[in-house]
Scaffold this active site. Structure first.
Site, PDB file in Angstrom:
ATOM      1  N   ASP A 198      37.376  -0.729  34.333  1.00 45.62           N
ATOM      2  CA  ASP A 198      36.250  -1.503  34.868  1.00 45.62           C
ATOM      3  C   ASP A 198      36.377  -1.656  36.385  1.00 45.62           C
ATOM      4  O   ASP A 198      37.387  -1.274  36.977  1.00 45.62           O
ATOM      5  CB  ASP A 198      36.148  -2.875  34.172  1.00 45.62           C
ATOM      6  CG  ASP A 198      37.495  -3.586  34.057  1.00 45.62           C
ATOM      7  OD1 ASP A 198      38.457  -3.173  34.733  1.00 45.62           O
ATOM      8  OD2 ASP A 198      37.588  -4.557  33.290  1.00 45.62           O
ATOM      9  N   ASP A 209      38.651 -15.658  27.109  1.00 43.27           N
ATOM     10  CA  ASP A 209      37.440 -15.833  26.287  1.00 43.27           C
ATOM     11  C   ASP A 209      37.231 -14.653  25.332  1.00 43.27           C
ATOM     12  O   ASP A 209      36.190 -14.548  24.696  1.00 43.27           O
ATOM     13  CB  ASP A 209      36.205 -16.019  27.187  1.00 43.27           C
ATOM     14  CG  ASP A 209      35.901 -14.787  28.040  1.00 43.27           C
ATOM     15  OD1 ASP A 209      36.662 -13.789  27.983  1.00 43.27           O
ATOM     16  OD2 ASP A 209      34.892 -14.826  28.781  1.00 43.27           O
ATOM     17  N   HIS A 222      37.269 -11.401  26.234  1.00 42.56           N
ATOM     18  CA  HIS A 222      36.697 -10.184  26.812  1.00 42.56           C
ATOM     19  C   HIS A 222      37.747  -9.089  26.923  1.00 42.56           C
ATOM     20  O   HIS A 222      38.930  -9.343  27.122  1.00 42.56           O
ATOM     21  CB  HIS A 222      35.971 -10.436  28.140  1.00 42.56           C
ATOM     22  CG  HIS A 222      36.832 -10.679  29.334  1.00 42.56           C
ATOM     23  ND1 HIS A 222      36.894 -11.893  29.969  1.00 42.56           N
ATOM     24  CD2 HIS A 222      37.632  -9.867  30.056  1.00 42.56           C
ATOM     25  CE1 HIS A 222      37.696 -11.820  31.014  1.00 42.56           C
ATOM     26  NE2 HIS A 222      38.172 -10.586  31.085  1.00 42.56           N
ATOM     27  N   GLU A 239      32.061  -9.222  28.120  1.00 42.85           N
ATOM     28  CA  GLU A 239      32.112 -10.656  27.870  1.00 42.85           C
ATOM     29  C   GLU A 239      31.592 -10.972  26.466  1.00 42.85           C
ATOM     30  O   GLU A 239      30.940 -10.134  25.833  1.00 42.85           O
ATOM     31  CB  GLU A 239      31.245 -11.382  28.919  1.00 42.85           C
ATOM     32  CG  GLU A 239      31.764 -11.262  30.354  1.00 42.85           C
ATOM     33  CD  GLU A 239      32.959 -12.190  30.632  1.00 42.85           C
ATOM     34  OE1 GLU A 239      33.733 -12.497  29.712  1.00 42.85           O
ATOM     35  OE2 GLU A 239      33.103 -12.591  31.811  1.00 42.85           O
TER      36      GLU A 239
END
Ligand code: GLP
Length: 265
Positions: free
Chosen positions: A67, A136, A138, A143
């Site tokens: 990413d 979280d 991800h 996400e």
């Protein structure tokens, strides 16, 4: 899914070192997926140690970043390209141009995403993808609520991720770009082997959800359960909330030794 619980990140990094060493021995031209964030750092240190000791070479290998932030000026020290330059490229012997990432500076982002998918395919796909996990859930920058069928595309970071990643931006969440390019979940799942690393008590809850919880877009990393060759390497504090931790330890301890050198292809 194989879950390997190690006493500390350095020991866990050695497990990933073994995996990469055996992959490169079998396939010197292996295609390796590179992750950023704090978690992969001990792994890259281990690769660098083995490379310095003459045990592994990346001369024929290729690398693809997972990413990238959008909109950081070229060469910004916290762009993932720059992080990988420092942590990986500078310490290993990849040929110039052998490690590529999504272009976060381009005016035509959609085209860059399509082109990136094309480059991965043209390289024959990724043999081993290294991954971390966000608190979280991800993976990459997918996400919660990301499509489990997603491909490389633009995503908007949650405020929690921007807060978490502000540690790399002098503690200022507003300095963390809002938008990113990330390989999609389906892209990640196409790699032939996935190795996810997580360290510390702060990751215990998300590790339990990704390993033992339901497969859900609310925890994008849980999609790894759909992949046939996944190794999750964690330290003891990150294993704290796993229901079957003792079972995973038993499985690993009882593994016939030739099997330890498992195939990552
Ligand atoms: C970032 C990266 C992810 C990484 C996650 C966890 O958001 N895009 O690839 O897994 O952070 O980071 P850390 O390893 O620093 O906890």
């Amino acid at each position: 899914m194989e879950v390997i619980i190690t006493p500390d990140p350095v020991t866990g990094a050695a497990v990933v070192g073994d995996a990469v060493e055996s992959l490169l021995a079998r396939k010197p031209s292996a295609v390796i997926g590179l992750a950023t964030g704090a978690s992969p750092s001990p792994v890259y240190e281990e690769w660098a140690r083995r490379h310095a000791g003459g045990r592994i070479t990346f001369r024929e290998a290729r690398g693809f970043l997972l990413d990238e932030y959008i909109g950081l000026p070229p060469g910004h020290p916290q762009s993932y390209r720059a992080v990988i330059e420092r942590e990986v490229i500078a310490r290993l012997d990849f040929r110039p141009g052998a490690v590529v990432g999504p272009d976060g500076c381009t005016a035509d982002v959609e085209r860059a995403c399509r082109a990136y998918e094309g480059e991965i395919a043209a390289a024959g796909g990724i043999d081993l993808q290294l991954l971390g996990v966000g608190a979280d859930g991800h993976v990459g920058f997918n996400e919660p609520s990301s499509s489990l069928a997603s491909r490389t595309r633009v995503k908007t970071l949650t405020s929690r991720t921007r807060r978490d990643n502000s540690q790399f931006f002098a503690g200022d969440p507003a300095a963390v770009p809002r938008h990113v390019i990330t390989q999609g979940i389906a892209t990640i799942l196409e790699a032939r082997a996935l190795v996810l690393v997580a360290w510390g008590a702060g990751k215990a809850a998300v590790v339990a959800r990704l390993v033992e919880g339901p497969v859900t877009a609310m925890v994008p990393a849980s999609a790894l359960q759909l992949h046939p060759n996944v190794t999750v390497v964690i330290d003891e504090p990150a294993a704290m909330e796993l229901q079957l931790a003792d079972y995973y330890r038993e499985v690993f301890a009882g593994k016939p030794s030739p099997e330890h050198a498992r195939s990552y292809e």
